[in-house]
Scaffold this active site. Structure first.
Site: not given
Length: 407
Positions: A18, A98, A127, A179
């Site tokens: 990404d 995060r 996220d 992923s």
């Protein structure tokens, strides 16, 4: 957002699929803006190798690598461990990382006088919420760019095509395109065959597991360990004092070798859909088990039961991106009070995916062998008669009333 006002952005950069394609995409779509890449090191180890060269080659002006490992372990993992917080069995590996990374992002954005913060989270995932709520806490006026909510790319396959067209090197291909998210605490796997809940994860396939082995490949002999805790915080392994980060790393090694910490779940995402994931959390699974066992002898019944209720709310808050909220902080204060006596040692036996309790000790233990023994003790069994009579009084009164009503 006025795109013409965006001259410099700070990008949460992992070097994965990404964020690798986001750098050229930003330059193409945001007036060739300067892209400052920021990688928060929360223990992803080898994923940081060659990151600066890759970031610069794909168009970033610079790369910051922030060492957040101790901060992550001490200030995000430990509070959840003490709370016993989880989400549907998931030990919050991505959820805790995060807010830690986002705080570092904001620090760099302010230092660089950036016009916006950029992340590579998809519009389907959790996220995006975790990053953006954390950014709003520290920089409420900072614009946020989320390319997945803007561009025409619709799949990871199209992302790979974009990367190939822009000569961006990738460590994955279409066959290994899981992923993944890796840090000090865990490794998550999503996508490909895992999107079908009827498919068994390929635990025995070479290269699928990265933090350990399948229980089928674990040693035939058990591994014994003794963990020390002080006020709910892990402080030692087998008597050797270590930092929390060092303890997690060592337990990852021992747990991984013994096939500990594999978790396959279909979870309820914050955005509403169900999602299937496979998690590797070897050290974390051991710590949660040890901590829970130590509390069985150091917490009274009602505190222990109330704490388990609060753990559900705590886990939901963390999963839902609400780390920096008054409620999470208030629950953490309650948890800290409960941990004042959670000090002692826990002996465990690790064997082929199992964590078996092998002994507990604490200077604050509430367990009394004299009280609990089946042998002779000072406990007066006759006291139970009066207790039962009073405890059962409402039931007796109700039954007598029914007899009278029925004539």
């Amino acid at each position: 957002m006025n795109k013409n006002s965006i001259k410099k952005v700070v990008l949460a950069y992992s070097g994965g699929l990404d964020t690798s394609i986001i750098i050229p995409w930003l330059k193409e779509n945001y007036n060739n803006c300067e892209v400052v890449a920021v990688s928060g090191n929360v223990g992803q180890a080898d994923e940081l190798e060659g990151l600066e060269e890759k970031a610069l080659k794909t168009g970033a002006s610079k790369l910051y690598v922030l060492d957040l490992t101790d901060d992550y372990a001490d200030n995000y993992i430990v509070p959840c461990l003490k709370a016993g917080a989880e989400y549907e069995g998931y030990l919050l590996g991505t959820s805790t990382a995060r807010p830690c990374i986002a705080k570092g992002l904001v620090d760099i954005a302010i230092k660089e006088n950036a016009d916006a913060i950029v992340h590579g989270c998809t519009g389907k995932g959790n996220d995006q919420v975790r990053f953006e709520l954390s950014v709003k806490h520290f920089a409420p006026k900072m614009p946020i760019i989320a390319p997945w909510r803007e561009w025409d790319i619709k799949s990871r396959e199209e992302e790979i095509e974009y990367a190939e067209a822009h000569n961006i090197p990738l460590k994955i291909n279409r066959e290994t395109n899981y992923s993944k998210d890796k840090n000090l605490w865990h490794l998550s796997h999503e996508g490909l065959d895992l999107e079908d809940p009827s498919c068994e994860p390929q635990y025995e396939k070479e290269g699928f597991l990265e933090m350990g082995v399948s229980p089928l490949k674990a040693p035939d002999e058990p591994t014994y360990i003794e963990l020390g805790f002080e006020k709910g915080v892990p402080i030692s392994i087998d008597g050797e004092k270590m930092s929390v980060k060092e303890i997690i790393l060592k337990l990852n090694e021992l747990g991984g070798k013994n096939g500990i910490g594999l978790f396959d779940v279909v979870e309820n995402r914050l955005v509403g859909m169900k999602s299937r994931g496979v998690y590797e959390t070897p050290g974390g699974t051991i710590l949660y088990k040890a901590h829970e066992m130590l509390e069985t002898i150091t917490l009274d019944k009602m505190t222990c039961h109330e704490k388990k209720k609060i753990a559900v709310t705590y886990g939901e808050l963390v999963y839902n991106g609400q780390w920096f909220t008054p409620l999470r902080e208030a629950l953490a204060a309650f948890v800290d009070k409960t941990q004042e006596t959670v000090t002692g040692t826990v002996k465990l036996k690790l064997y082929k995916g199992n964590i078996i309790l092998a002994g507990l000790e604490s200077p604050y233990t509430l367990y009394s062998e004299d009280m609990a023994t089946f042998g002779e003790s000072d406990y007066d069994h006759a006291d139970a008669s009066g207790f039962i009579n009073l405890y059962g009084l409402p039931i007796k009164v109700q039954a007598l009333a029914k007899e009278q009503q029925n004539g």
